[in-house]
Design a protein around this motif. Structure first.
Motif, PDB file in Angstrom:
ATOM      1  N   GLY A 125      27.941  30.471 -50.780  1.00 41.16           N
ATOM      2  CA  GLY A 125      29.143  30.635 -51.508  1.00 41.16           C
ATOM      3  C   GLY A 125      29.739  29.093 -51.055  1.00 41.16           C
ATOM      4  N   CYS A 126      29.201  28.111 -50.493  1.00 40.94           N
ATOM      5  CA  CYS A 126      29.905  26.919 -50.240  1.00 40.94           C
ATOM      6  C   CYS A 126      29.903  26.040 -51.385  1.00 40.94           C
ATOM      7  CB  CYS A 126      29.322  25.959 -49.149  1.00 40.94           C
ATOM      8  SG  CYS A 126      29.169  26.730 -47.498  1.00 40.94           S
ATOM      9  N   LEU A 127      31.078  25.504 -51.596  1.00 42.91           N
ATOM     10  CA  LEU A 127      31.125  24.310 -52.854  1.00 42.91           C
ATOM     11  C   LEU A 127      29.645  23.531 -53.053  1.00 42.91           C
ATOM     12  CD1 LEU A 127      32.784  23.433 -55.021  1.00 42.91           C
ATOM     13  CD2 LEU A 127      33.900  21.386 -53.316  1.00 42.91           C
ATOM     14  N   GLY A 156      32.966  20.327 -48.519  1.00 44.36           N
ATOM     15  CA  GLY A 156      31.789  21.022 -49.093  1.00 44.36           C
ATOM     16  C   GLY A 156      31.398  22.449 -48.411  1.00 44.36           C
ATOM     17  N   HIS A 157      32.087  22.903 -47.548  1.00 42.78           N
ATOM     18  CA  HIS A 157      31.545  24.047 -46.946  1.00 42.78           C
ATOM     19  C   HIS A 157      32.898  25.125 -47.203  1.00 42.78           C
ATOM     20  CE1 HIS A 157      27.842  22.576 -45.485  1.00 42.78           C
ATOM     21  NE2 HIS A 157      28.686  21.678 -45.025  1.00 42.78           N
ATOM     22  N   THR A 158      33.872  24.737 -48.010  1.00 47.75           N
ATOM     23  CA  THR A 158      34.917  25.729 -48.301  1.00 47.75           C
ATOM     24  C   THR A 158      34.201  26.758 -49.598  1.00 47.75           C
ATOM     25  OG1 THR A 158      35.564  23.980 -50.222  1.00 47.75           O
ATOM     26  CG2 THR A 158      36.904  24.150 -48.034  1.00 47.75           C
ATOM     27  N   LEU A 168      22.996  29.763 -51.526  1.00 48.91           N
ATOM     28  CA  LEU A 168      22.595  29.397 -50.194  1.00 48.91           C
ATOM     29  C   LEU A 168      23.060  27.876 -49.973  1.00 48.91           C
ATOM     30  CD1 LEU A 168      21.648  30.583 -47.224  1.00 48.91           C
ATOM     31  CD2 LEU A 168      19.322  30.209 -48.049  1.00 48.91           C
ATOM     32  N   CYS A 169      23.840  27.791 -48.686  1.00 47.78           N
ATOM     33  CA  CYS A 169      23.903  26.330 -48.630  1.00 47.78           C
ATOM     34  C   CYS A 169      23.162  25.858 -47.457  1.00 47.78           C
ATOM     35  CB  CYS A 169      25.672  26.488 -48.185  1.00 47.78           C
ATOM     36  SG  CYS A 169      26.232  24.864 -47.477  1.00 47.78           S
ATOM     37  N   GLN A 170      23.023  24.584 -47.206  1.00 51.47           N
ATOM     38  CA  GLN A 170      22.199  23.968 -46.164  1.00 51.47           C
ATOM     39  C   GLN A 170      22.781  24.268 -44.692  1.00 51.47           C
ATOM     40  OE1 GLN A 170      21.563  19.802 -46.173  1.00 51.47           O
ATOM     41  NE2 GLN A 170      23.703  19.211 -46.585  1.00 51.47           N
ATOM     42  N   CYS A 171      24.136  24.571 -44.593  1.00 58.39           N
ATOM     43  CA  CYS A 171      24.710  24.950 -43.446  1.00 58.39           C
ATOM     44  C   CYS A 171      24.110  26.220 -43.020  1.00 58.39           C
ATOM     45  CB  CYS A 171      26.178  24.872 -43.446  1.00 58.39           C
ATOM     46  SG  CYS A 171      26.987  26.236 -44.435  1.00 58.39           S
ATOM     47  N   GLY A 172      23.792  27.200 -43.753  1.00 57.50           N
ATOM     48  CA  GLY A 172      23.169  28.526 -43.517  1.00 57.50           C
ATOM     49  C   GLY A 172      24.224  29.593 -44.245  1.00 57.50           C
TER      50      GLY A 172
HETATM   51 ZN   LIG Z   1      27.992  25.226 -46.114  1.00 57.83          ZN
END
Ligand SMILES: [Zn+2]
Length: 327
Positions: free
Chosen positions: A189-191, A172-174, A182-186
């Motif tokens: 561009g994450c999938l 998910g974070h590739t 923006l991804c919830q990981c901060g």
């Molecule tokens: Zn992410």
């Protein structure tokens, strides 16, 4: 040595931590279900100490419903989304926990009366697929999980692959887009920031201005009714997903990829258009593509994977105990 254990006298609790609830399944040591229940959470994100208290309450309540007590439970296995070193019960990051880099070992030992084990939830689904589902009889396969986030479980040569730090399957974070959404990981561009439930809802609120969708099913329904905004949201997610899956095939060359999630969340991701996209992006060899199989097991599967992991971990502890008594 395991034959010396009475399988019906041991109770294992398998937990799946979802956004708004904890699903608890109690099984005996053979995996026979004793009870399952849902424990509602006040908040999807909580401090680590509160998290341990909530786990205790969830298991205690389920035991109560089964005329058991918490002291009857031999092991608690917890499936949690995030970057987790399962061997150390160490959570680098999880969308359910407010702090980062939490060593849960002392917290679980202090807060619970029996051994507890935290594992990445997608790894538990991979285990469930391997033991009870579409992975039976396969040695090399991948399980992509789609719900609030996007997870991956990797089975290589019949074994779960976790990576050196325990976080080697963060599909998910590739990155699929430089400086993208923006991804919830901060990070950006994450999938996951294009494909997961929260990403679809975020896009749909903008694309479907005349009505705010309440769920992915809403978006799906509107797309089926011809809403251009809703269609574009799902098509974009599918394109990104197809690219991500092509990368997985190019990296792992698996026998099959199981796409696991609720039907309304995965239907558009396993369409013929997505398969065509995948075909055009994988390395060309004179051999068939790995099969891509959607699988909607619901939360039950996550909990079943958790109980299987709990049985395995408690067995290891019991064997160690017996070995130390024998010496
Ligand atoms: Zn992410």
């Amino acid at each position: 040595m395991l034959l010396e254990l009475d399988p019906t006298s041991q109770v294992i609790a398998g937990l799946k931590i979802a956004r708004d609830m904890i699903l608890v399944m109690l099984v005996d040591f053979k995996g026979n279900e004793i009870k399952q229940s849902q424990y509602m959470l006040q908040d999807p994100r909580m401090p680590a100490d509160t998290f341990v208290q909530e786990i205790r309450k969830a298991v205690e309540e389920t035991c109560h419903q089964a005329d058991l007590s918490l002291s009857d439970v031999s092991g608690i296995s917890i499936g949690l989304a995030g970057m987790i070193d399962a061997e150390r019960n160490f959570v680098y990051w999880s969308s359910s926990i407010t702090e980062n880099n939490v060593d849960f070992r002392p917290k679980l030992e202090a807060g619970l009366p029996c051994p507890a084990f935290i594992e990445n939830d997608a790894n538990l689904v991979a285990k469930a697929e391997q033991l009870f589902g579409l992975g039976r009889g396969h040695r090399n396969f991948l399980v992509v999980t789609i719900e609030h986030g996007v997870g991956l479980g990797i089975i290589l040569n019949g074994k779960l692959h976790r990576g050196e730090r325990g976080c080697g399957a963060e599909f998910g974070h590739t990155k699929v887009q430089l400086d993208g959404a923006l991804c919830q990981c901060g990070q950006r561009g994450c999938l996951e920031a294009y494909v997961s439930e929260y990403a679809l809802m975020r896009e749909a609120v903008i694309a479907m201005q005349d009505s705010s969708p309440k769920s992915v099913s809403d978006i799906q329904k509107r797309a089926d009714d011809g809403d251009i905004g809703a269609k574009s949201v799902l098509e974009r997610a599918s394109r990104m997903f197809g690219m991500g899956v092509s990368n997985l095939i190019n990296l792992f060359d698996p026998e099959q990829i199981i796409v696991s999630g609720a039907k309304e969340n995965i239907g558009h991701l396993c369409s013929d258009e997505v398969l065509e996209r995948i075909k055009s992006n994988v390395v060309k060899v004179d051999a068939p593509l790995p099969e891509i199989k959607p699988h909607d097991w619901g939360d039950l599967m996550w909990a079943k994977g958790a109980t299987a992991y709990g049985i395995e971990q408690v067995s290891i502890l019991k064997v160690k105990e017996m070995a130390s008594h024998a010496s």
